[in-house]
Design a protein around this motif. Sequence first.
Motif, PDB file in Angstrom:
ATOM      1  N   TYR A 279       0.822  -1.141   0.159  1.00 53.78           N
ATOM      2  CA  TYR A 279      -0.040  -0.131  -0.082  1.00 53.78           C
ATOM      3  C   TYR A 279       0.753   1.257   0.036  1.00 53.78           C
TER       4      TYR A 279
ATOM      5  N   VAL B 191      -0.653   3.878  -2.161  1.00 55.46           N
ATOM      6  CA  VAL B 191      -2.038   4.251  -1.743  1.00 55.46           C
ATOM      7  C   VAL B 191      -2.169   5.149  -0.319  1.00 55.46           C
TER       8      VAL B 191
ATOM      9  N   PRO C 217      -2.152   1.438  -7.898  1.00 54.18           N
ATOM     10  CA  PRO C 217      -2.771   2.081  -6.575  1.00 54.18           C
ATOM     11  C   PRO C 217      -3.972   2.923  -6.827  1.00 54.18           C
TER      12      PRO C 217
END
Length: 292
Positions: A35, A38, A279
């Motif tokens: 992530y 993100v 993402p």
Amino acid sequence: MVTAGALDVGVELHGPEDGTPVILLHGFPDDVRTYDGVAPPLASAGFRVVVPYLRGYGPTRYRNPSTPRSGQQAALGADLLALMDALGIGRALLAGYDWGGRAACIVSALWPERVIGLVSATGYNIQDIARSAEPRDPEAELRYWYQWYLHTERGIAGLTANRAAFCRKLWELWSPTYPLTDAEYAVTAASFDNPDFVATVVQSYRHRHKAAPGDPALEDIETRLAAQPPITVPTVVLHGAEDGVDPPANSEGASRRFRGPYQRIVVPGAGHFLPREAPQPWIACLQELAAR
């Protein structure tokens, strides 16, 4: 580190504490680094972003030596709920794929009052264990070779001795178009050195096929999941077009499991490790759900 339920959980936190909570949940075999594209943009947009290492990964540890090293689906859901409680999060946006998507789906289905919205890769990730003995087409069975391998003692020995190489092979098969570098993989592969990684992974893949007992403390949750409960919270399903283990056709009929607002997006050029590869759809979908 956050003490939550059966675990001391390694958690990365981003953004303001008073922002709308977003919990990002990684899958197998991966970790919080998935992530990295993100979490920072969401934090910059004012969200309180929580990215935990799942049980058996990285710095996360079982608190009690007697706790079963279980990767069963009920454990993942219970862990997520306990983490929300420990952090004082009443309601959150949940997002995940693979094991993390399963945890997010479980909490969304069983405790919808705790969920603002859901982003789930590959669809409805709650396992139908009662039907797990039903064979699938040979192509699907071939894609699950690693699960059958881990049903054997040779498989346990192979994962123990070759965990980095074993998991990298899965990355190559599941995200065949992703330009994975040695340096990027090495950072995440270190999370597989967790002392409980092998036991947790093996139990997960055996339990879902009724080949290993579950944690008795989680039986009530498993009983509720056996009913295949619908998910009623607003949901976006993301699916990588190049997913080598769970192809997009598998989520085409997923809408019947979702009773609230629902959208499905197939992401071109991306495979199974979707938040790492693409993402932006995660960021956009979470922001859209938060704005409803």
